[in-house]
Design a protein around this motif. Sequence first.
Motif, short mmCIF file in Angstrom:
data_model
loop_
_atom_site.label_atom_id
_atom_site.label_comp_id
_atom_site.label_asym_id
_atom_site.label_seq_id
_atom_site.Cartn_x
_atom_site.Cartn_y
_atom_site.Cartn_z
N ARG A 198 -107.71 -93.46 -108.35
CA ARG A 198 -107.84 -93.95 -106.96
C ARG A 198 -107.54 -95.20 -106.61
O ARG A 198 -107.42 -95.61 -105.64
N LEU A 199 -106.81 -95.72 -107.54
CA LEU A 199 -106.22 -97.05 -107.41
C LEU A 199 -104.98 -97.00 -106.33
O LEU A 199 -104.16 -96.13 -106.77
N PRO A 200 -104.70 -97.56 -105.25
CA PRO A 200 -103.77 -97.32 -104.37
C PRO A 200 -102.32 -97.65 -104.90
O PRO A 200 -102.04 -98.64 -105.78
N ALA A 201 -101.35 -97.17 -104.60
CA ALA A 201 -99.86 -97.42 -104.92
C ALA A 201 -99.75 -98.83 -104.15
O ALA A 201 -100.07 -99.01 -102.97
N PRO A 202 -98.97 -99.60 -104.69
CA PRO A 202 -98.71 -100.83 -104.11
C PRO A 202 -97.65 -100.92 -102.78
O PRO A 202 -96.89 -99.99 -102.77
N ARG A 203 -97.98 -101.61 -102.01
CA ARG A 203 -96.93 -101.62 -100.67
C ARG A 203 -96.19 -102.69 -100.76
O ARG A 203 -96.26 -103.97 -101.83
N THR A 204 -95.10 -102.79 -99.81
CA THR A 204 -94.20 -103.89 -100.19
C THR A 204 -94.81 -105.28 -100.08
O THR A 204 -94.38 -106.08 -100.66
N SER A 205 -95.72 -105.42 -99.17
CA SER A 205 -96.52 -106.69 -99.03
C SER A 205 -97.18 -107.19 -100.31
O SER A 205 -97.61 -108.37 -100.28
N ASP A 206 -97.36 -106.39 -101.32
CA ASP A 206 -98.14 -106.67 -102.30
C ASP A 206 -96.92 -107.39 -103.39
O ASP A 206 -97.49 -107.82 -104.38
N PHE A 207 -95.82 -107.34 -103.15
CA PHE A 207 -94.85 -107.88 -104.03
C PHE A 207 -94.59 -109.26 -103.51
O PHE A 207 -94.73 -109.64 -102.24
N ALA A 208 -93.84 -109.95 -104.30
CA ALA A 208 -93.51 -111.33 -103.92
C ALA A 208 -92.21 -111.42 -103.14
O ALA A 208 -91.04 -111.89 -103.41
N THR A 209 -92.51 -110.85 -101.87
CA THR A 209 -91.31 -110.74 -100.95
C THR A 209 -91.05 -112.09 -100.08
O THR A 209 -90.26 -111.93 -99.08
N ASP A 210 -91.78 -113.00 -100.34
CA ASP A 210 -91.56 -114.53 -99.59
C ASP A 210 -91.94 -114.02 -98.29
O ASP A 210 -91.05 -115.12 -97.36
N GLY A 211 -92.66 -113.50 -97.87
CA GLY A 211 -92.93 -113.31 -96.20
C GLY A 211 -91.67 -112.47 -95.47
O GLY A 211 -92.05 -112.79 -94.15
N ALA A 212 -90.89 -112.11 -96.20
CA ALA A 212 -89.65 -111.44 -95.33
C ALA A 212 -90.18 -110.22 -94.54
O ALA A 212 -91.16 -109.55 -95.03
N GLU A 213 -89.53 -110.23 -93.45
CA GLU A 213 -90.13 -109.11 -92.49
C GLU A 213 -89.65 -107.82 -93.01
O GLU A 213 -88.43 -107.62 -93.61
N THR A 214 -90.01 -106.68 -92.74
CA THR A 214 -89.67 -105.36 -92.85
C THR A 214 -88.59 -104.74 -92.13
O THR A 214 -89.18 -104.36 -90.82
N VAL A 215 -87.53 -105.27 -92.10
CA VAL A 215 -86.53 -104.77 -90.96
C VAL A 215 -85.87 -103.63 -91.29
O VAL A 215 -85.22 -103.27 -92.47
N ALA A 216 -85.93 -102.57 -90.58
CA ALA A 216 -85.23 -101.23 -90.78
C ALA A 216 -83.79 -101.34 -90.91
O ALA A 216 -83.12 -102.25 -90.38
N PRO A 217 -83.08 -100.27 -91.68
CA PRO A 217 -81.82 -100.02 -91.78
C PRO A 217 -80.98 -99.98 -90.45
O PRO A 217 -81.74 -99.23 -89.60
N ARG A 218 -80.02 -100.71 -90.25
CA ARG A 218 -79.24 -100.70 -89.05
C ARG A 218 -78.15 -100.04 -88.90
O ARG A 218 -77.32 -99.49 -87.85
#
Length: 614
Positions: free
Chosen positions: A504-524
């Motif tokens: 029941r442990l959740p899969a990590p999300r992108t925000s759980d990694f050391a992403t330095d606060g980068a926004e989740t910008v979608a592919p263009r």
Amino acid sequence: MTVHPVPVRERAHAPRTLDGMLLEGLAARFGDRTVQHCADGDLDVATLTHRSGTVAERLRACGVGRGTTVAVKGRRDGWLLPVLLGVLRTGGAYAVIPFNTPDPVERRMLDVLRPAAAVAWRVDPPAATAGRAGQAVAEGVDVPVVTALDGAAPAAGGPRHELDPAYVLATSGTSGTPKFVVVGHRAVAAFLDAAPAVIDLAPRDVVAARSSAAFDLSVWEIYAALLAGASSVLIPEDVAADPARLHDRLRGSRATVLSTTPSAAYQLAAHDASVGGGLHLRRLLVGGEAADGRRLADAMAAPSLAGCRLDNWYGPTEATVSCTGGPLDEADLRRPDVSIGPALPGVTVEISGTGELYVGGDQLAHGYLGDARATAAAFVPDPDGDGRRSYRTGDLVEVDDRGRLTCLGRTDSQVQLRGYRLELGEVERAVLADRRVRWCHAALSGTDSDVLIAYFATRGDEPVDRSAVWVELYGRLPRHAVPAALVQLTEVPVSEGEKLDTARLPAPRTSDFATDGAETVAPRTGTETRMHGLWRRLLGLDDIGIDHHFFALGGHSLLAARLINGISREFGVRPALHEVMDRLTVRRLSEWVDQRLDGTSPSVTGANRTGGTT
């Protein structure tokens, strides 16, 4: 630091020292052939002998001798083997500091080692040598420098003994103060005597030396080749991490023998299949982590490996490189858990009532430097009371109908992460050192169980700044032991029996990694969309932004090599490893692909890059 060896029965014959074994008859074994092929030039007998003698002379002037330790931090070039051999010729023991060791961890390592001297290449000296005058071993900009250090006990007097330490290796070092395994000359000699039972090298062989000198497999790659009169080819780390460049180096050097981890073997085989073969390997040995027989079967179908013998060998550092091993046949490759072979000659094996493997014999290390309690817990008296010892491996095994061993798991929380031994409990303790954290559970996840995740809960469920937690962890732990993701829970899932319900442990999300606060910008663009899909498949994450960094999302060098293969398949262009490392976001890699397809990107081959790290 002076190391006092454990008492054992004296032997009447002259002591066998590793340097004595290697140097005696060296000229007769090699003649005018190359001893080792290096990126910066080949080593012959005369050069190796002269360089190692120069290193030994400089070290003796620093007080290095029997019973002292020398810290080595340097490059994988034509000076590495002479430095290691030069330390041995003084009667001292070498301890290699991994190149990527954080400064705080390096300082704590040196506090335990208390080396009499350090040998470091000018490009990356240990912090302990700052402000100290050292002496270069030769003219040149990037050559080893020998520096005397304070705090070490004086060298021991008297003649050398086969129980004297030959090298000290750090293992299971997640706490920031790793265990240092002290391995004596007798243990190394016993292993080198026994290893031909698995792989008998011949002067015609070319042995690929791809392991860092901080790992004990390097002992076999380099020293077994020297004893057999076989040339070795020293592979820089950036080449070893890139299947395409490794394949090119193996092909160009006509290497006949390779020992590597199963994970690296899978990737090398996949590339070999994509280019139609071309290697000259006659033997492939895998070890260092659990192997999956079915994936090995796929790997052995590659063109260059179809006629190659495959062996699996096993051994903790405490038993000197390898203590069991043997060939794998077609029946072995139809099951996930493969045999690790029978015991090597001279090695005794016992299986406890709980299934734990105990090993004994002359290959056993002395113990852990400066840690008598850990030594006593791991190295225990033999039940027959003859004064000899056994090492408790912590591995659970069974014996098949052919008398071979198969690993079934661990008695503790130790795991293998990309060739590193890792104590998950020590990772958890490092996270719990933050007083706000009340609970922690560390686990491996990812497509190949190669991403380290720490789940945690705080007192009062207060939110924490995970970037600050990472800063603390990088100061306490080696880089490979720092969790890629920190997943905060407000409720710890437990089963009806009040045990942790890991399902029941959740899969990590992108925000759980050391992403330095980068926004989740979608592919263009179309290229970004295809690159984004490749990243999602590799990392097992959905919410990846085009500016998120690959390593911050749990990526690592081996996964970067798979990324290169994916880019090659998806777009028909193949970047070099350093080109990927400079552009580890979806946006920047997509720009590189577009430029290459448009013909506007400069060609950078990295051919002028030599050396590597120890």
